[in-house]
Motif scaffolding. Structure first.
Motif, PDB file in Angstrom:
ATOM      1  N   ASP A 205     -12.812  -2.744  15.322  1.00  0.00           N
ATOM      2  CA  ASP A 205     -13.891  -3.715  15.500  1.00  0.00           C
ATOM      3  C   ASP A 205     -13.339  -5.117  15.706  1.00  0.00           C
ATOM      4  O   ASP A 205     -13.978  -5.952  16.350  1.00  0.00           O
ATOM      5  N   GLU A 206     -12.161  -5.391  15.166  1.00  0.00           N
ATOM      6  CA  GLU A 206     -11.529  -6.704  15.310  1.00  0.00           C
ATOM      7  C   GLU A 206     -10.129  -6.510  15.887  1.00  0.00           C
ATOM      8  O   GLU A 206      -9.144  -6.416  15.146  1.00  0.00           O
ATOM      9  N   GLU A 208      -7.922  -8.385  17.279  1.00  0.00           N
ATOM     10  CA  GLU A 208      -6.876  -9.383  17.055  1.00  0.00           C
ATOM     11  C   GLU A 208      -6.079  -9.111  15.782  1.00  0.00           C
ATOM     12  O   GLU A 208      -4.877  -9.348  15.724  1.00  0.00           O
ATOM     13  N   SER A 209      -6.737  -8.619  14.743  1.00  0.00           N
ATOM     14  CA  SER A 209      -6.052  -8.427  13.464  1.00  0.00           C
ATOM     15  C   SER A 209      -5.734  -6.971  13.163  1.00  0.00           C
ATOM     16  O   SER A 209      -5.095  -6.675  12.159  1.00  0.00           O
ATOM     17  N   THR A 250     -11.118  -3.196   7.356  1.00  0.00           N
ATOM     18  CA  THR A 250     -10.891  -2.975   8.777  1.00  0.00           C
ATOM     19  C   THR A 250     -11.610  -1.700   9.184  1.00  0.00           C
ATOM     20  O   THR A 250     -11.456  -0.660   8.540  1.00  0.00           O
ATOM     21  N   ASN A 392     -14.538 -16.905  21.049  1.00  0.00           N
ATOM     22  CA  ASN A 392     -14.903 -15.630  20.417  1.00  0.00           C
ATOM     23  C   ASN A 392     -14.401 -15.563  18.978  1.00  0.00           C
ATOM     24  O   ASN A 392     -15.075 -15.017  18.100  1.00  0.00           O
ATOM     25  N   ARG A 393     -13.210 -16.101  18.747  1.00  0.00           N
ATOM     26  CA  ARG A 393     -12.668 -16.096  17.388  1.00  0.00           C
ATOM     27  C   ARG A 393     -13.528 -16.949  16.454  1.00  0.00           C
ATOM     28  O   ARG A 393     -13.830 -16.546  15.328  1.00  0.00           O
ATOM     29  N   GLU A 396     -16.751 -15.150  15.614  1.00  0.00           N
ATOM     30  CA  GLU A 396     -16.567 -14.136  14.583  1.00  0.00           C
ATOM     31  C   GLU A 396     -16.545 -14.786  13.191  1.00  0.00           C
ATOM     32  O   GLU A 396     -17.037 -14.211  12.225  1.00  0.00           O
ATOM     33  N   GLN A 397     -15.963 -15.984  13.116  1.00  0.00           N
ATOM     34  CA  GLN A 397     -15.938 -16.697  11.841  1.00  0.00           C
ATOM     35  C   GLN A 397     -17.352 -17.095  11.418  1.00  0.00           C
ATOM     36  O   GLN A 397     -17.712 -16.993  10.236  1.00  0.00           O
ATOM     37  N   ARG A 410     -21.503 -12.893  22.783  1.00  0.00           N
ATOM     38  CA  ARG A 410     -20.347 -13.787  22.663  1.00  0.00           C
ATOM     39  C   ARG A 410     -20.640 -15.093  23.390  1.00  0.00           C
ATOM     40  O   ARG A 410     -21.352 -15.109  24.394  1.00  0.00           O
TER      41      ARG A 410
END
Length: 433
Positions: A205-206, A208-209, A250, A392-393, A396-397, A410
């Motif tokens: 789902d995320e 980047e991490s 996650t 986008n980041r 999400e925050q 987005r």
């Protein structure tokens, strides 16, 4: 393995067989030769049927019987397996035959994975337009397209020119793929296995991490929760969620096929286990996730009944993918959340992104690529790869803080596969003067 005009072929006992993709696992399982995986993808209106799976079985049998010490001393030995991807699902006969012959089936016709067939269709349309623009109206240049796809996925848009292809069209193809896959596509899918012969795909789902979370040494020690995320058992995705030592969860969406899932996620009859292990390939490394399997299914149940019952027991409507066509409506941004996003972009030094979003909103919701270059003062040879990532980041925050609904669009996305323009949510139009 041989390369014939841009196509990969593997030599079999009776014939050479073309592969869309051919991958090799970095680790060797005891008792086998190094594993290679044939990958074939089908994007059709109808479900993939028995004939396609039967062909896959024939290919695997032929290539696995090819080796002859007398004919080819020193020939590299491999154990070949087959994975079929479908953008429209599989018939019951295809699933039953695949289960018997250990062919992996991956269905991409689910809410979490529908972006991938859509992307493939966009690339195909762009390829066709480029071919027509180059004056090719009779035969589509398949070989050039295959090479361009590999070049684009490798982020090497100039490799087509080095390989000796006709430069203009080959470079055009490569640029199409590079633009279409610029948003860190390699972070959006991981190959995974349970203790079965079948492969599946995990999508975080995320993205980047996800890599860092997977390789966190404490993540594999924490039990993962397996659930079916959807508004109903008829349409949704299997979801595997785990929590690391910092309490961060996650979630991974799983792409497999209806009918295969009960083999992947249930106990073996007579061999109950407190947990099952799922191995994930992350580049040259691997990780493990553990989950509680379901009890063995009733042997009298059919494949369809078994899947229905399994999904029903694990159904969690709160995990339904946002954007699922069954969802009645999407959430909208609020003026305060929009203002906070703009402030975060400015404070983070992303002035070009903030100014582009505002101008797109003032212009009815879209901004041309050329105008972004003017706003940012970018050189003509610069790409916009990763341009939407900061907004986008931050979005999400804001979702994590509860200021934006996770169902909201987005704040900045590509308007087409070539990124000739970018778009913002329609409600942004009313937030700017």
């Amino acid at each position: 393995m041989v390369d014939r005009n841009g196509s990969l072929y593997v030599r079999g006992r009776g014939a050479d067989h073309q592969a869309d993709v051919l991958g090799q696992l970095t680790m060797t399982v005891p008792g086998t030769y190094p594993l290679r995986l044939f990958v074939e993808a089908k994007l059709r209106r109808d479900r993939v049927g028995l004939d396609t799976v039967r062909n896959a079985v024939g290919v695997i049998n032929d290539v696995n019987e090819h080796y002859s010490a007398a004919r080819m001393p020193g020939y590299a030995l491999f154990d070949y397996r087959y994975a079929l991807f479908s953008g429209s699902g599989f018939t019951a006969d295809a699933v039953s035959y695949a289960l018997t012959h250990r062919v992996s089936l991956v269905n991409l016709d689910t809410p979490a994975f529908e972006w991938l067939p859509r992307l493939a269709r966009q690339i195909a349309k762009a390829f066709l337009a480029a071919s027509i623009g180059a004056g090719l109206t009779s035969a589509f240049p398949t070989a050039q397209a295959r090479k361009a796809i590999r070049a684009g996925l490798a982020e090497a848009t100039d490799s087509a020119g080095r390989s000796g292809d006709p430069a203009p069209l080959a470079r055009s193809f490569a640029e199409i793929v590079a633009d279409a896959t610029s948003e860190d596509l390699h972070k959006r899918g991981f190959l995974a296995f349970t203790s079965t012969p079948f492969a599946m795909i995990l999508q975080p789902d995320e993205p980047e991490s996800a890599v860092d979370e997977l390789l966190d040494s404490d993540l594999e020690a924490a039990p993962a929760e397996l659930q079916f995320g959807g508004l109903s058992v008829d349409r949704g995705d299997w979801v595997l969620g785990s929590t690391n030592r910092y309490g961060r969860q996650t979630r991974f969406r799983i792409a497999t096929a209806e009918g295969i899932e009960q083999v992947l996620f249930t106990d073996r009859p007579g061999h109950p286990r407190p947990e099952a292990r799922l191995d994930v390939a992350v580049g040259q490394q691997s990780a493990e996730l553990h989950f509680r399997p379901e009890p063995p299914a009733d042997r009298s149940a059919t494949v369809g009944q078994d899947s229905f019952e399994l999904r029903q027991r694990r159904l969690d409507r709160s995990l339904a993918v946002l954007g699922d066509p069954d969802r009645p409506e999407r959430a909208a941004w609020s003026p305060s959340a929009f203002g906070r996003l703009m402030a975060m972009l400015v404070e983070g030094g992303y002035l070009t992104q903030s100014m582009s979003i505002v101008e797109a909103a003032r212009s009815g919701g879209a901004i041309p690529r050329e105008r972004i270059y003017e706003i940012g003062g970018f050189e003509p040879d610069r790409t916009l790869r990763g341009f939407t990532r900061p907004s986008n980041r931050f979005a999400e925050q804001l979702v994590a803080e509860g200021l934006v609904d996770a169902a909201a669009e987005r704040p900045l996305t590509k308007g087409d596969v070539l990124a000739t323009y970018f778009v913002v949510p329609p409600e942004f139009n009313s937030f700017v003067g």
